[in-house]
Design a protein around this motif. Structure first.
Motif, mmCIF file in Angstrom:
data_model
loop_
_atom_site.group_PDB
_atom_site.id
_atom_site.type_symbol
_atom_site.label_atom_id
_atom_site.label_comp_id
_atom_site.label_asym_id
_atom_site.label_seq_id
_atom_site.Cartn_x
_atom_site.Cartn_y
_atom_site.Cartn_z
ATOM 1 N N THR A 235 3.659 15.875 5.475
ATOM 2 C CA THR A 235 4.382 15.044 5.525
ATOM 3 C C THR A 235 3.979 14.010 4.650
ATOM 4 O O THR A 235 2.262 14.037 4.515
ATOM 5 C CB THR A 235 5.038 13.506 6.785
ATOM 6 O OG1 THR A 235 4.915 14.250 7.368
ATOM 7 C CG2 THR A 235 5.528 12.516 6.545
ATOM 8 N N LEU A 236 4.800 13.546 2.920
ATOM 9 C CA LEU A 236 4.078 13.109 1.837
ATOM 10 C C LEU A 236 3.769 11.934 2.565
ATOM 11 O O LEU A 236 5.333 10.849 2.783
ATOM 12 C CB LEU A 236 5.051 13.009 1.005
ATOM 13 C CG LEU A 236 4.797 12.680 -0.583
ATOM 14 C CD1 LEU A 236 3.597 13.246 -1.263
ATOM 15 C CD2 LEU A 236 5.516 12.811 -1.045
ATOM 16 N N ILE A 237 2.791 10.766 2.687
ATOM 17 C CA ILE A 237 2.633 9.107 2.741
ATOM 18 C C ILE A 237 2.378 8.922 1.809
ATOM 19 O O ILE A 237 2.074 7.680 1.346
ATOM 20 C CB ILE A 237 1.742 9.708 4.179
ATOM 21 C CG1 ILE A 237 0.498 10.142 3.775
ATOM 22 C CG2 ILE A 237 2.177 9.942 4.980
ATOM 23 C CD1 ILE A 237 -1.062 9.853 4.397
ATOM 24 N N GLY A 238 1.991 9.492 0.619
ATOM 25 C CA GLY A 238 2.206 8.322 -0.910
ATOM 26 C C GLY A 238 1.717 9.506 -2.243
ATOM 27 O O GLY A 238 2.273 11.157 -1.601
ATOM 28 N N PRO A 239 2.433 9.093 -3.014
ATOM 29 C CA PRO A 239 3.082 10.239 -4.452
ATOM 30 C C PRO A 239 1.097 11.505 -4.164
ATOM 31 O O PRO A 239 1.965 12.359 -4.775
ATOM 32 C CB PRO A 239 2.679 8.895 -5.554
ATOM 33 C CG PRO A 239 2.964 7.621 -4.891
ATOM 34 C CD PRO A 239 1.730 7.408 -3.361
ATOM 35 N N ALA B 215 8.969 11.585 -5.000
ATOM 36 C CA ALA B 215 9.504 11.341 -3.890
ATOM 37 C C ALA B 215 9.460 10.275 -3.298
ATOM 38 O O ALA B 215 8.286 10.002 -3.089
ATOM 39 C CB ALA B 215 9.375 12.918 -3.306
ATOM 40 N N ALA B 216 10.181 10.112 -2.522
ATOM 41 C CA ALA B 216 9.795 8.683 -1.502
ATOM 42 C C ALA B 216 9.031 9.079 -0.148
ATOM 43 O O ALA B 216 8.989 9.884 0.489
ATOM 44 C CB ALA B 216 11.002 8.341 -0.203
ATOM 45 N N PRO B 217 7.782 8.592 -0.393
ATOM 46 C CA PRO B 217 6.636 8.567 1.065
ATOM 47 C C PRO B 217 6.774 8.204 2.230
ATOM 48 O O PRO B 217 7.701 6.930 1.711
ATOM 49 C CB PRO B 217 5.616 8.312 0.684
ATOM 50 C CG PRO B 217 5.254 7.405 -0.564
ATOM 51 C CD PRO B 217 7.169 7.651 -1.198
ATOM 52 N N LEU B 218 6.865 8.252 3.019
ATOM 53 C CA LEU B 218 7.150 7.856 4.905
ATOM 54 C C LEU B 218 5.963 6.679 4.468
ATOM 55 O O LEU B 218 4.296 6.763 4.536
ATOM 56 C CB LEU B 218 7.666 8.700 5.595
ATOM 57 C CG LEU B 218 8.658 9.012 5.642
ATOM 58 C CD1 LEU B 218 8.809 10.431 6.973
ATOM 59 C CD2 LEU B 218 9.279 8.280 6.195
ATOM 60 N N PRO B 219 6.345 5.707 5.090
ATOM 61 C CA PRO B 219 4.531 4.768 5.620
ATOM 62 C C PRO B 219 4.118 5.211 6.728
ATOM 63 O O PRO B 219 4.832 5.649 8.349
ATOM 64 C CB PRO B 219 5.996 3.373 5.657
ATOM 65 C CG PRO B 219 7.324 3.635 6.265
ATOM 66 C CD PRO B 219 7.460 5.083 5.572
#
Length: 236
Positions: A60-64, A137-141
């Motif tokens: 999961t992308l959680i930051g750039p 892309a938009a990361p998830l918090p």
């Protein structure tokens, strides 16, 4: 506290032909998973974590430049040692051989005390990849609190029987928490199988948006149930 259960790591998975559901752990008598749109939030922040040895998990992308996955996904199966970061790739929005963006890991850190030879303790089985290039892309918090028992959650990833698409259980619930080796874990009732290691356990924030409540690390052998390391463990 949720009841104890026999667990099997949910990945990584290697490329294999279609596998009968009856031999896959973590699905139970039925199969609650469905195909989800990798271009739609929150799934648009997910991708395949793929190694040059051919194994794969979910991340999961959680930051750039940061991706959350399971630490055992980064272990070489023959040697029991952590892989070189440069041999690990993240493919955002992977679907049938295409992806929206890709980057290589420049480095990674695993949970304190994680032993790659044993893949334990479960509560330290998390890793954060730092990518060599940022992904637009938009990361998830990350959620700061564990989901409450019976709270609706979702779990999706690139799984052994359908590795080319994103499959998810979108109507499951958190069951509570458990402690193994002194570390807290979230127990959930979501259906998932091998390859879903590193996948995010998703829960709603107070504002209604989705966030990462935990990272999937193991599934039960014969029921739709598993454990996830709480997202807040990354801050402890």
């Amino acid at each position: 506290m949720a009841p104890a259960l026999a667990l099997l790591s949910a990945g990584p998975a290697a490329a294999e032909p279609r596998i009968p559901l009856s031999v896959l752990p973590g699905l139970g008598a039925g199969d609650a998973r469905r195909l989800v749109d990798a271009d739609a939030p929150p799934w648009s922040s997910l991708g395949r974590v793929q190694t040059e040895l051919g194994s794969r998990c979910t991340g999961t992308l959680i930051g750039p430049r940061t991706v959350l996955t399971a630490a055992h996904c980064l272990v070489a199966p023959r040697t029991g040692q952590l892989l070189r970061p440069s041999s690990v790739h993240f493919l955002l929005g992977y679907r049938q051989g295409t992806w929206k963006a890709t980057a290589r890991a420049a480095s990674f850190r695993t949970g304190p005390g994680f032993d790659p030879r044993t893949r334990l303790p479960r509560g330290a089985d998390w890793a954060v990849l730092t990518l060599d290039t940022p992904i637009a892309a938009a990361p998830l918090p990350l959620l700061e609190e564990d989901p409450a028992p019976d709270q609706p959650v979702m779990l999706g990833g690139y799984q052994q029987d359908r590795p080319e698409v994103l499959m998810a259980d979108t109507a499951c619930r958190a069951l509570g928490t458990a402690a193994l080796d002194g570390l807290r874990l979230i127990v959930h009732g979501c259906a998932a199988t091998r390859g879903a290691s590193g996948a995010p356990l998703l829960a709603r924030r107070p504002d209604g948006g989705w966030a990462v409540a935990g990272v999937s690390v193991a599934m039960a052998l014969d029921v739709a149930r598993g454990i996830a390391v709480p997202a807040r463990a990354l801050r402890e």
